[in-house]
Motif scaffolding. Structure first.
Motif, PDB file in Angstrom:
ATOM      1  N   GLU A  28       1.594   4.631   0.170  1.00  0.00           N
ATOM      2  CA  GLU A  28       0.863   5.806   0.662  1.00  0.00           C
ATOM      3  C   GLU A  28       1.039   7.024  -0.257  1.00  0.00           C
ATOM      4  O   GLU A  28       2.161   7.404  -0.579  1.00  0.00           O
ATOM      5  CB  GLU A  28       1.334   6.125   2.088  1.00  0.00           C
ATOM      6  CG  GLU A  28       0.686   7.326   2.736  1.00  0.00           C
ATOM      7  CD  GLU A  28      -0.831   7.227   2.862  1.00  0.00           C
ATOM      8  OE1 GLU A  28      -1.311   6.178   3.315  1.00  0.00           O
ATOM      9  OE2 GLU A  28      -1.521   8.193   2.485  1.00  0.00           O
ATOM     10  N   ASP A  31      -2.430   4.443  -2.885  1.00  0.00           N
ATOM     11  CA  ASP A  31      -3.767   4.343  -2.288  1.00  0.00           C
ATOM     12  C   ASP A  31      -4.674   5.516  -2.670  1.00  0.00           C
ATOM     13  O   ASP A  31      -5.879   5.381  -2.715  1.00  0.00           O
ATOM     14  CB  ASP A  31      -3.688   4.166  -0.760  1.00  0.00           C
ATOM     15  CG  ASP A  31      -3.110   5.373  -0.043  1.00  0.00           C
ATOM     16  OD1 ASP A  31      -2.335   6.128  -0.660  1.00  0.00           O
ATOM     17  OD2 ASP A  31      -3.430   5.550   1.150  1.00  0.00           O
ATOM     18  N   HIS A  32      -4.089   6.667  -2.933  1.00  0.00           N
ATOM     19  CA  HIS A  32      -4.830   7.857  -3.384  1.00  0.00           C
ATOM     20  C   HIS A  32      -3.804   8.917  -3.705  1.00  0.00           C
ATOM     21  O   HIS A  32      -2.613   8.732  -3.455  1.00  0.00           O
ATOM     22  CB  HIS A  32      -5.823   8.351  -2.315  1.00  0.00           C
ATOM     23  CG  HIS A  32      -5.215   8.480  -0.949  1.00  0.00           C
ATOM     24  ND1 HIS A  32      -4.344   9.482  -0.601  1.00  0.00           N
ATOM     25  CD2 HIS A  32      -5.316   7.680   0.144  1.00  0.00           C
ATOM     26  CE1 HIS A  32      -3.950   9.316   0.642  1.00  0.00           C
ATOM     27  NE2 HIS A  32      -4.508   8.216   1.125  1.00  0.00           N
ATOM     28  N   HIS A  92       0.885  -1.167   0.000  1.00  0.00           N
ATOM     29  CA  HIS A  92       0.000   0.000   0.000  1.00  0.00           C
ATOM     30  C   HIS A  92       0.924   1.219   0.000  1.00  0.00           C
ATOM     31  O   HIS A  92       1.483   1.588   1.032  1.00  0.00           O
ATOM     32  CB  HIS A  92      -0.858  -0.089   1.269  1.00  0.00           C
ATOM     33  CG  HIS A  92      -1.785   1.041   1.547  1.00  0.00           C
ATOM     34  ND1 HIS A  92      -3.143   0.889   1.568  1.00  0.00           N
ATOM     35  CD2 HIS A  92      -1.562   2.329   1.880  1.00  0.00           C
ATOM     36  CE1 HIS A  92      -3.723   2.034   1.890  1.00  0.00           C
ATOM     37  NE2 HIS A  92      -2.781   2.924   2.095  1.00  0.00           N
ATOM     38  N   SER A 124      -7.224   6.280   2.968  1.00  0.00           N
ATOM     39  CA  SER A 124      -6.480   5.005   3.012  1.00  0.00           C
ATOM     40  C   SER A 124      -7.419   3.823   3.221  1.00  0.00           C
ATOM     41  O   SER A 124      -7.341   2.806   2.531  1.00  0.00           O
ATOM     42  CB  SER A 124      -5.494   4.998   4.180  1.00  0.00           C
ATOM     43  OG  SER A 124      -4.273   5.532   3.811  1.00  0.00           O
TER      44      SER A 124
END
Ligand code: GP9
Ligand code: MN
Length: 675
Positions: A270, A506-507, A268, A312
């Motif tokens: 970030e 994740d974004h 993941h 998240s």
């Protein structure tokens, strides 16, 4: 009129303080002692000693409680305050114990429904309640002592004669409002937003006080109950109709089962945006490691995150379930007790050991509860790590990866089955201001110019140095270096040979549009934005910004057998269908698609926007940007908008009304009926 205003002001300010104090001993004692208790909880837990905001919030709430005491006769008020004192002391004791075990604060919804999941009973037996958890009990005891003292001196009978109850109640109410107003004015927009999200319980207690946290928590826990009051039957019918028309199952293409039986590690990544992978400064790539991995593996370069306010956690949810985030609130916080079909669970059923790892508190985003629900057998959070180096929100990515590899090595030696693990990074997190810890990375611009003598010379302009976007790229560079070390450590531990490693952003980094406008329209000569009339000025507009939010998605294996770049548009909700197909699992409820079998894909966003290979659609304006030369007609927009709306509706209803549970139970009952 004038008299009325003056009369009102006199009423508020011109009252006899001595008189007020004399006749309000019980309420003042109640307020002060409970304020001491709530402050003690903060001191022992989140340890913010100097902040006045939580004190103001707690004080306002205690005063509001005090106002209602005036509905009772003086001699009956003790019972009123005693009931509240027992209740508030219990909150302090529970929170104090809860914090010792979970580094977080109790929540009505969690206590009511998830005791078995968080295993508090077990923890209590193993760890005897500590003395400090019981210190708060002094408050009700002191109240009893005071009550007896006052009774003996016939205080209640005395004040009953002189007290003007309505006036006292009014005075106290105004005081509570004034304290409450000062508290609200002191809040920033960011703080109010966080209260609404309830994502980080420690933050709320630290900034808003213990009582505001619990009131907010109680309101939030009621929200899902209200949402399910009406519409269940229609929702289930629409849900079934929708899935009946869909062909769900394994896709059956050249990728079906290619990774069956292999270990899987999902990283993941970030706040990593694709733009970081595509940006270089003076010949230096921001993310050389991710770029190399993208070249060696399958690189999906048209991939979008589909998060709502749950950021998240929304990605963790959507990736694992192929279901969209919920419309109101956050799945991880408000709908953690629903039934979901999720990738970790599917892998567990396939014989895998499943786990997740994250260097932050287990209570962040309620992960310790939701990860279990999604099917992760173990969640290694902050308490499993040695916090030996900190960047931004907590444990640095480099240390996190180093310690995680040791754990994965142990897992691989201990377990006689393959593993499926998700590692959640942390350092590359907004506001990206821990710059000195990211290491050297230059975001200036070297350019050629002519000097006063008319000679061509090399010069350097600051460019993104000192800007948020510049800091973001420095932070991405750090995260990328951590990924590089991680891959090397996995290799050294012999863990890469039979493992698929997956990276997803994740974004986006949530940076304002103007930062990108400067990046793409920079004039090094003036160190400022190009003039709007300049022929080279190309405004970074709404669509540029939305498309630029794209994040990386990479599926990598050491043997480099599947090297390719996939341009098909893809969203987080397509990960389960696409990756699942490679691993030999699927969810009958997946709303996304396997992009290898469904090139005509659509990616809806929670705000109703959607993107296909041909169009980015702006829902709030009802306008779109064509992405190819193909002509687009109204029919296309209408059709795709309906599909996007339907996906959002089915998804939201399924979560709110717990329809996966209903459907699974119905199917089981039908099967039993057939036997
Ligand atoms: C918290 C981290 C950040 O542990 O995952 O969450 P975000 O702010 O990105 O939603
Ligand atoms: Mn995040």
């Amino acid at each position: 009129m004038k008299e009325k205003i003056f009369g009102f002001l006199k009423k508020i300010f011109n009252f006899n303080y001595k008189d007020y104090i004399n006749t309000s001993i019980l309420i003042l004692f109640f307020v002060i002692t409970n304020l001491i208790n709530s402050s003690l909880v903060r001191f022992f837990t989140v340890k913010n000693y100097l902040d006045i905001k939580p004190v103001l919030a707690d004080l306002a709430i205690l005063l509001f409680i005090g106002v209602f005491a005036y509905f009772f006769k003086p001699k009956n008020r003790f019972k009123y305050f005693m009931t509240w004192s027992v209740f508030l002391t219990a909150i302090c004791v529970i929170d104090s114990m809860y914090y010792t075990f979970f580094m977080s604060f109790s929540s009505v919804s969690l206590l009511a429904t998830s005791l078995q999941v968080i295993d508090v009973g077990d923890a209590l037996v193993k760890n005897v309640v500590q003395i400090k958890d019981l210190t708060y009990i002094w408050q009700p005891i002191a109240l009893i002592v005071l009550h007896h003292f006052l009774k003996k001196r016939e205080y209640y009978a005395r004040i009953e004669k002189v007290e003007r109850r309505k006036k006292r109640a009014f005075n106290t109410f105004i005081l509570a409002c004034a304290v409450g107003a000062i508290f609200i004015i002191s809040l920033s927009a960011l703080e109010i937003g966080r209260l609404n999200k309830q994502w980080n319980r420690e933050f709320i207690v630290a900034k808003f006080g213990l009582y505001t946290y619990h009131i907010n928590d109680a309101v939030k826990s009621l929200e899902p109950k209200f949402n399910t009051l009406f519409g269940y039957d229609t929702a289930y019918k629409e849900f079934r109709d929708y899935y009946d028309t869909r062909n769900t199952g394994l896709s059956n293409n050249e990728y079906t089962n290619i990774f069956e039986g292999k270990n899987v590690i999902l990283v993941h990544t970030e706040s990593m945006q694709r733009v970081a992978m595509e940006t270089s400064f003076n010949g230096q790539e921001v993310t050389p490691n991710l770029n190399r991995l993208a070249k060696e593996g399958m690189y999906f370069n048209n991939f979008y995150s589909q998060v709502s306010v749950g950021t998240s956690s929304d990605t963790e949810f959507t990736l694992n379930t192929s279901i969209m985030p919920v419309n109101n609130g956050t799945v991880f916080i408000s709908y953690f007790d629903r039934t979901y079909v999720a990738l970790p669970q599917l892998m567990k059923e396939k014989g895998y050991y499943t786990f997740s790892m994250h260097g932050n508190n287990g209570s962040f985003w309620n992960r310790q509860v939701m990860h279990k629900n999604l099917g992760y057998e173990d969640f290694y959070s902050k308490s499993s790590y040695d916090i030996d180096e900190e960047i931004g929100l907590g444990l640095s990515d480099k240390s996190f990866f180093r310690q995680s590899v040791e754990k994965i090595k142990e897992i691989s030696e201990k377990e006689d089955k393959p593993f499926f693990g998700t590692l959640i990074m942390l350092s590359n997190h907004t506001p990206f201001d821990d710059v000195e810890k990211y290491g050297e990375f230059d975001v200036s611009m070297k350019y050629t110019t002519t000097n006063e003598l008319g000679e061509t010379v090399e010069a350097t302009a600051p460019y993104l140095e000192g800007t948020s976007l510049g800091n973001y790229f420095k932070s991405c560079h750090y995260a990328d270096a951590a990924i590089g070390e991680f891959m090397q450590e996995l290799e050294n531990a012999g863990l890469l040979d039979n493992t698929v490693v997956v990276f997803y952003g994740d974004h986006d980094g949530r940076l304002p549009k103007k930062e990108y406008n400067l990046m793409y329209n920079y004039n090094p000569e003036t160190n400022s934005l190009l003039d709007k009339d300049d022929p080279n000025y190309d405004e970074f507009d709404y669509y540029d910004y939305e498309l630029n939010r794209s994040v990386p998605f990479i599926i990598w294996t050491k043997d480099k057998q599947y090297t390719q770049t996939v341009n098909t548009v893809m969203g987080m909700y397509d990960v389960l269908p696409t990756l699942g197909n490679m691993l030999g699992v699927y969810s009958p409820y997946q709303l996304g698609h396997d992009v290898f079998s469904y090139p005509d894909n659509i990616v809806p966003f929670p705000n109703g926007n959607w993107v296909t290979n041909k169009v980015y659609y702006n829902n709030s304006k009802g306008e779109y940007l064509p992405l190819t030369q193909d002509p687009i007609d109204d029919q296309y927009i209408k059709e795709k908008s309906e599909i996007a709306d339907q996906i959002l509706k089915v998804s939201d209803d399924a979560i709110v009304f717990d329809l996966f549970k209903t459907d699974i139970e119905n199917k089981e009952n039908n099967n039993k009926g057939k036997e």
